[in-house]
Design an enzyme around this catalytic site. Structure first.
Site, PDB file in Angstrom:
ATOM      1  N   THR A  20       0.807  -1.215   0.000  1.00 38.56           N
ATOM      2  CA  THR A  20       0.000   0.000   0.000  1.00 38.56           C
ATOM      3  C   THR A  20       0.844   1.269   0.000  1.00 38.56           C
ATOM      4  O   THR A  20       2.042   1.245   0.283  1.00 38.56           O
ATOM      5  CB  THR A  20      -0.925   0.038   1.232  1.00 38.56           C
ATOM      6  OG1 THR A  20      -0.132   0.162   2.407  1.00 38.56           O
ATOM      7  CG2 THR A  20      -1.789  -1.207   1.315  1.00 38.56           C
ATOM      8  N   ASP A  21       0.146   2.366  -0.282  1.00 35.62           N
ATOM      9  CA  ASP A  21       0.768   3.683  -0.126  1.00 35.62           C
ATOM     10  C   ASP A  21       0.562   4.130   1.321  1.00 35.62           C
ATOM     11  O   ASP A  21       0.056   3.365   2.144  1.00 35.62           O
ATOM     12  CB  ASP A  21       0.161   4.678  -1.124  1.00 35.62           C
ATOM     13  CG  ASP A  21      -1.345   4.872  -0.951  1.00 35.62           C
ATOM     14  OD1 ASP A  21      -1.900   4.514   0.119  1.00 35.62           O
ATOM     15  OD2 ASP A  21      -1.975   5.396  -1.889  1.00 35.62           O
ATOM     16  N   GLY A  22       0.900   5.334   1.641  1.00 33.49           N
ATOM     17  CA  GLY A  22       0.785   5.818   3.012  1.00 33.49           C
ATOM     18  C   GLY A  22      -0.632   5.851   3.550  1.00 33.49           C
ATOM     19  O   GLY A  22      -0.844   5.866   4.759  1.00 33.49           O
ATOM     20  N   VAL A  25      -3.977   2.260   0.796  1.00 37.11           N
ATOM     21  CA  VAL A  25      -4.573   1.840  -0.477  1.00 37.11           C
ATOM     22  C   VAL A  25      -3.493   1.147  -1.307  1.00 37.11           C
ATOM     23  O   VAL A  25      -2.345   1.608  -1.354  1.00 37.11           O
ATOM     24  CB  VAL A  25      -5.133   3.064  -1.247  1.00 37.11           C
ATOM     25  CG1 VAL A  25      -5.615   2.681  -2.634  1.00 37.11           C
ATOM     26  CG2 VAL A  25      -6.258   3.713  -0.448  1.00 37.11           C
TER      27      VAL A  25
END
Length: 139
Positions: A20-22, A25
């Site tokens: 995921t991103d920060g 997601v």
């Protein structure tokens, strides 16, 4: 008389923090990894082991084209169903239709149309697939 609809191959994967991103997601390029792993497991389930093909048949597969529709986000801890639907093998080309759904609610998250080609493993030039592979894939 209606023919029964073929059941797609489904491979499951859990979304981890590293995917995921920060914001939790799934980062867009990781969808491609998930689709790739499902195709690899689909081939393996049919007795086509890519590492062995390189050694025994001097053959590798490479992606020639991919079109992806991102529909909804996959998120941290989601369990995903990655499916391989219609597959066709010609002399040196494989075409796949794939979909990704969240297992908990069945929501479609992404879909992909993928074209792979078979190549000579040493020269990376197109190479015809052995008949046994096309037969197994087109079942």
């Amino acid at each position: 008389m209606n023919e029964p609809k073929p059941v797609p191959f489904v491979w499951q994967v859990r979304v981890y923090w590293e995917d995921t991103d920060g914001g939790g997601v799934v980062y867009h390029s990781n969808y491609l990894k998930f689709f790739e792993r499902a195709r690899t497991e689909w081939l393996r389930a049919r007795g086509v082991h890519q590492s062995a093909l390189e050694v025994t048949e001097n053959l590798v597969f490479a992606i020639r084209h991919m079109a992806v529709d991102w529909i909804a986000p996959a998120r941290l801890d989601d369990l995903l169903d990655i499916s391989v639907h219609s597959v066709n093998a010609s002399a040196a080309r494989l075409t796949f239709t794939q979909a990704m759904h969240r297992a908990a609610d069945g929501v479609e998250l992404a879909r992909a149309e993928v074209t792979a080609v078979s190549l000579d493993a040493k020269r990376f030039k197109p190479k015809k697939m052995p008949e046994w592979i096309r037969t197994e894939i087109n079942k």
